[in-house]
Every structure is written in structure tokens, then in C-alpha cells.
Design an enzyme around this catalytic site. Structure first.
Site, PDB file in Angstrom:
ATOM      1  N   GLY A  44       0.582  -1.004  -0.338  1.00  0.00           N
ATOM      2  CA  GLY A  44      -0.097   0.120  -0.469  1.00  0.00           C
ATOM      3  C   GLY A  44       0.829   1.061   0.408  1.00  0.00           C
ATOM      4  O   GLY A  44       0.243   1.940  -0.501  1.00  0.00           O
ATOM      5  N   GLU A  99       3.880   4.063   5.757  1.00  0.00           N
ATOM      6  CA  GLU A  99       2.536   3.369   5.039  1.00  0.00           C
ATOM      7  C   GLU A  99       1.591   4.007   4.662  1.00  0.00           C
ATOM      8  O   GLU A  99       1.520   5.439   4.813  1.00  0.00           O
ATOM      9  CB  GLU A  99       2.224   3.057   7.054  1.00  0.00           C
ATOM     10  CG  GLU A  99       2.479   1.744   6.952  1.00  0.00           C
ATOM     11  CD  GLU A  99       0.991   0.296   6.283  1.00  0.00           C
ATOM     12  OE1 GLU A  99       0.774   0.720   5.509  1.00  0.00           O
ATOM     13  OE2 GLU A  99       0.753  -0.766   7.012  1.00  0.00           O
ATOM     14  N   ASP A 100       0.756   3.512   4.155  1.00  0.00           N
ATOM     15  CA  ASP A 100      -0.702   4.622   3.828  1.00  0.00           C
ATOM     16  C   ASP A 100      -1.339   4.455   4.558  1.00  0.00           C
ATOM     17  O   ASP A 100      -2.119   5.636   4.382  1.00  0.00           O
ATOM     18  CB  ASP A 100      -0.998   2.818   2.016  1.00  0.00           C
ATOM     19  CG  ASP A 100      -1.705   1.639   3.045  1.00  0.00           C
ATOM     20  OD1 ASP A 100      -1.244   1.549   4.897  1.00  0.00           O
ATOM     21  OD2 ASP A 100      -1.766   1.537   2.558  1.00  0.00           O
ATOM     22  N   ASP A 103      -4.570   3.073  10.851  1.00  0.00           N
ATOM     23  CA  ASP A 103      -6.045   2.141  11.021  1.00  0.00           C
ATOM     24  C   ASP A 103      -6.259   2.041  12.370  1.00  0.00           C
ATOM     25  O   ASP A 103      -6.393   2.619  13.324  1.00  0.00           O
ATOM     26  CB  ASP A 103      -7.095   1.387  10.004  1.00  0.00           C
ATOM     27  CG  ASP A 103      -8.135   1.152  10.064  1.00  0.00           C
ATOM     28  OD1 ASP A 103      -9.445   1.870   9.848  1.00  0.00           O
ATOM     29  OD2 ASP A 103      -8.653  -0.764   9.634  1.00  0.00           O
ATOM     30  N   LYS A 131      -6.232   6.960  10.564  1.00  0.00           N
ATOM     31  CA  LYS A 131      -7.785   7.182  11.105  1.00  0.00           C
ATOM     32  C   LYS A 131      -7.976   7.062  12.697  1.00  0.00           C
ATOM     33  O   LYS A 131      -7.759   6.273  13.073  1.00  0.00           O
ATOM     34  CB  LYS A 131      -8.628   5.404  10.459  1.00  0.00           C
ATOM     35  CG  LYS A 131      -8.991   5.845   8.356  1.00  0.00           C
ATOM     36  CD  LYS A 131     -10.156   4.829   8.398  1.00  0.00           C
ATOM     37  CE  LYS A 131     -10.174   4.257   7.705  1.00  0.00           C
ATOM     38  NZ  LYS A 131     -10.402   3.362   6.625  1.00  0.00           N
ATOM     39  N   ASP A 159      -5.747   0.051  -1.066  1.00  0.00           N
ATOM     40  CA  ASP A 159      -6.600  -1.652  -2.410  1.00  0.00           C
ATOM     41  C   ASP A 159      -7.830  -1.135  -1.643  1.00  0.00           C
ATOM     42  O   ASP A 159      -8.519  -1.663  -0.611  1.00  0.00           O
ATOM     43  CB  ASP A 159      -5.590  -1.870  -2.418  1.00  0.00           C
ATOM     44  CG  ASP A 159      -5.507  -2.976  -1.006  1.00  0.00           C
ATOM     45  OD1 ASP A 159      -5.145  -2.999  -0.253  1.00  0.00           O
ATOM     46  OD2 ASP A 159      -6.093  -4.061  -1.671  1.00  0.00           O
ATOM     47  N   ARG A 165      -5.265   0.450  -6.954  1.00  0.00           N
ATOM     48  CA  ARG A 165      -4.619   1.102  -5.600  1.00  0.00           C
ATOM     49  C   ARG A 165      -3.671   2.275  -6.840  1.00  0.00           C
ATOM     50  O   ARG A 165      -2.975   3.467  -6.286  1.00  0.00           O
ATOM     51  CB  ARG A 165      -3.135   0.197  -5.887  1.00  0.00           C
ATOM     52  CG  ARG A 165      -3.559  -0.812  -5.185  1.00  0.00           C
ATOM     53  CD  ARG A 165      -2.173  -1.212  -4.121  1.00  0.00           C
ATOM     54  NE  ARG A 165      -2.682  -2.968  -3.613  1.00  0.00           N
ATOM     55  CZ  ARG A 165      -2.154  -3.048  -2.306  1.00  0.00           C
ATOM     56  NH1 ARG A 165      -2.426  -1.707  -1.788  1.00  0.00           N
ATOM     57  NH2 ARG A 165      -2.386  -4.087  -1.539  1.00  0.00           N
TER      58      ARG A 165
HETATM   59  P1  IMP Z   1      -4.192  -1.852  10.626  1.00  0.00           P
HETATM   60  O1  IMP Z   1      -3.367  -2.360  11.192  1.00  0.00           O
HETATM   61  O2  IMP Z   1      -5.982  -1.561  11.172  1.00  0.00           O
HETATM   62  O3  IMP Z   1      -3.598  -0.580  11.033  1.00  0.00           O
HETATM   63  O4  IMP Z   1      -4.476  -1.808   9.010  1.00  0.00           O
HETATM   64  C1  IMP Z   1      -3.214  -1.224   8.652  1.00  0.00           C
HETATM   65  C2  IMP Z   1      -3.264  -1.958   7.157  1.00  0.00           C
HETATM   66  O5  IMP Z   1      -4.978  -1.745   6.740  1.00  0.00           O
HETATM   67  C3  IMP Z   1      -3.409  -0.252   6.244  1.00  0.00           C
HETATM   68  O6  IMP Z   1      -1.867  -0.540   5.497  1.00  0.00           O
HETATM   69  C4  IMP Z   1      -4.155  -0.659   5.266  1.00  0.00           C
HETATM   70  O7  IMP Z   1      -3.248  -2.045   3.911  1.00  0.00           O
HETATM   71  C5  IMP Z   1      -5.550  -1.034   5.464  1.00  0.00           C
HETATM   72  N1  IMP Z   1      -5.890  -0.172   5.294  1.00  0.00           N
HETATM   73  C6  IMP Z   1      -6.612  -0.171   6.667  1.00  0.00           C
HETATM   74  N2  IMP Z   1      -8.120   1.417   6.253  1.00  0.00           N
HETATM   75  C7  IMP Z   1      -8.148   1.074   5.029  1.00  0.00           C
HETATM   76  C8  IMP Z   1      -8.724   2.042   3.969  1.00  0.00           C
HETATM   77  O8  IMP Z   1      -9.307   2.672   4.558  1.00  0.00           O
HETATM   78  N3  IMP Z   1      -8.529   1.744   2.738  1.00  0.00           N
HETATM   79  C9  IMP Z   1      -7.324   0.927   2.109  1.00  0.00           C
HETATM   80  N4  IMP Z   1      -6.931   0.068   3.562  1.00  0.00           N
HETATM   81  C10 IMP Z   1      -7.291   0.149   4.410  1.00  0.00           C
HETATM   82 MG    MG Z   2      -3.688  -3.252   2.505  1.00  0.00          MG
END
Ligand code: IMP
Ligand code: MG
Length: 180
Positions: A44, A99-100, A103, A131, A159, A165
Site C-alpha cells: 500500500g 505506511e499508507d 487504522d 484514522k 486497495d 491502488r
Molecule cells: P491496521 O493494522 O488496522 O492499522 O491496518 C493497516 C492496514 O490496513 C493498512 O496498511 C492498509 O493496508 C489497510 N487499511 C486500513 N484502512 C484502509 C482503508 O481505508 N483503505 C485501504 N486499506 C486500508
Molecule cells: Mg492494504
């Protein structure tokens, strides 16, 4: 591209570009005189990463790591799996994980701990998007492009089920696509 999969453009490519310039300038100031290894989290972050490193005026190395925390859907499984490790050792180095999006924070929390255990000089996190309302860990980004609401976004590297992407803008996915 299937336009009806997109609800709206959230952040334009021009807005991304100008914020990336600011982040690059900030990193350049913060690490003046130091060497830095920029770690791109596949897949990402790749678009953001390529733009960001070109806005940083420091002695840089780059490396790539891939972990996965998601199945096919739009929320985390809570499990993180190593897919591809870094190519080089990082002991004694300044690391910036790119990172992208942050979350729940589960993925970066895991990654940060993993890399910290290798005795780098420092580890910081740079994410295009954040977020904060979704956080399940204490994790904070050191450099964040944009804080966004709890909406699923695609484009600029992000994605939905490995698609979209390549969209230049950050767009909100139409909830019908994932049944939200
Ligand atoms: P976390 O471990 O929940 O912080 O997830 C992070 C990963 O979830 C990111 O690197 C993204 O690949 C994916 N992700 C979380 N939210 C989104 C979104 O709104 N769109 C696309 N990918 C997301
Ligand atoms: Mg992802």
C-alpha cells in the site's frame, strides 16, 4: 476504472503532492546531518513512498518489508503475518517506517516492535493517512499526511481487495461495493 465504485474524491493528487513536500521538508530538518533508512511497507505505501523519498534531502537508504493483517475485506483480522522481511540489517540505523494508513494500529504496532528488537538507533512512523477513531492500540504516527474520518478509502496505493491502488486521488469507496 469503474467510476460507480467511487463515492467521492477525498484528497486530490495535488493535495497529496503538496503535503508530501511538507513531510519531506520536515523529515529533512528533523534528521539534518544523519543517515536514514526509509522502510516501505508493501504494497500500500509504494506510491506515497516513491513520492516522499524524492522530497527528502538526506543521505538515504531504502528497504522494503511486507506484512499482512487483512483478509479480503475492509477490517483487520487482528493477526499479522510476515510476508517479506527487510533485505539489510538495521542495527544502529535511523529507521522511518512508511505506511499508507494507520487504522487499528495493529500492523504498525507489530512492525515497530519487530524492528525495534533489532537495535536500530531510532524508529519512527510516517503514514500518508490516519484514522484515529479506529485505533485499538496506543500507536501514534510521528509524521502523518492527513487525518481522515472512518470511511474506507482507495487510491494513491490503497486497495480494495488488491484493486484500485493506481487511482491518483485518495477516494472514498462506495459502501455498496463492500456491502457497508
Ligand atoms: P491496521 O493494522 O488496522 O492499522 O491496518 C493497516 C492496514 O490496513 C493498512 O496498511 C492498509 O493496508 C489497510 N487499511 C486500513 N484502512 C484502509 C482503508 O481505508 N483503505 C485501504 N486499506 C486500508
Ligand atoms: Mg492494504
Amino acid at each position: 476504472m469503474d467510476q460507480n465504485k467511487i463515492k467521492k474524491v477525498l484528497i486530490t493528487r495535488q493535495q497529496v503532492a503538496s503535503r508530501v513536500k511538507e513531510l519531506g521538508a520536515q523529515i529533512t530538518r528533523d534528521y539534518a546531518g544523519e543517515q536514514v533508512t526509509m522502510v516501505c511497507t508493501l504494497r500500500g505505501a509504494v506510491v506515497f513512498f516513491a513520492d516522499l523519498i524524492r522530497e527528502i534531502d538526506l543521505d538515504l537508504e531504502i528497504d522494503f518489508i511486507a506484512v499482512s493483517s487483512y483478509g479480503g475485506g475492509t477490517s483487520t483480522s487482528g493477526e499479522v503475518k510476515m510476508i517479506k522481511d527487510l533485505s539489510s540489517p538495521i542495527a544502529g540505523k535511523n529507521i522511518i517506517i512508511v505506511e499508507d494508513i494507520i487504522d487499528s494500529g495493529v500492523t504498525l504496532n507489530y512492525l515497530k516492535k519487530l524492528l525495534e528488537a533489532r537495535q536500530p538507533k531510532s524508529v519512527r512512523i510516517c503514514s500518508l493517512l490516519d484514522k484515529p477513531s479506529r485505533r485499538k492500540t496506543e500507536l501514534k504516527g510521528d509524521y502523518v499526511g492527513f487525518e481522515i474520518e472512518n470511511e474506507y478509502v482507495v487510491g494513491c496505493g490503497l486497495d480494495y481487495d488488491q484493486h484500485m491502488r493506481q487511482l491518483a486521488d485518495v477516494c472514498v469507496l462506495a459502501p455498496e461495493v463492500y456491502g457497508g
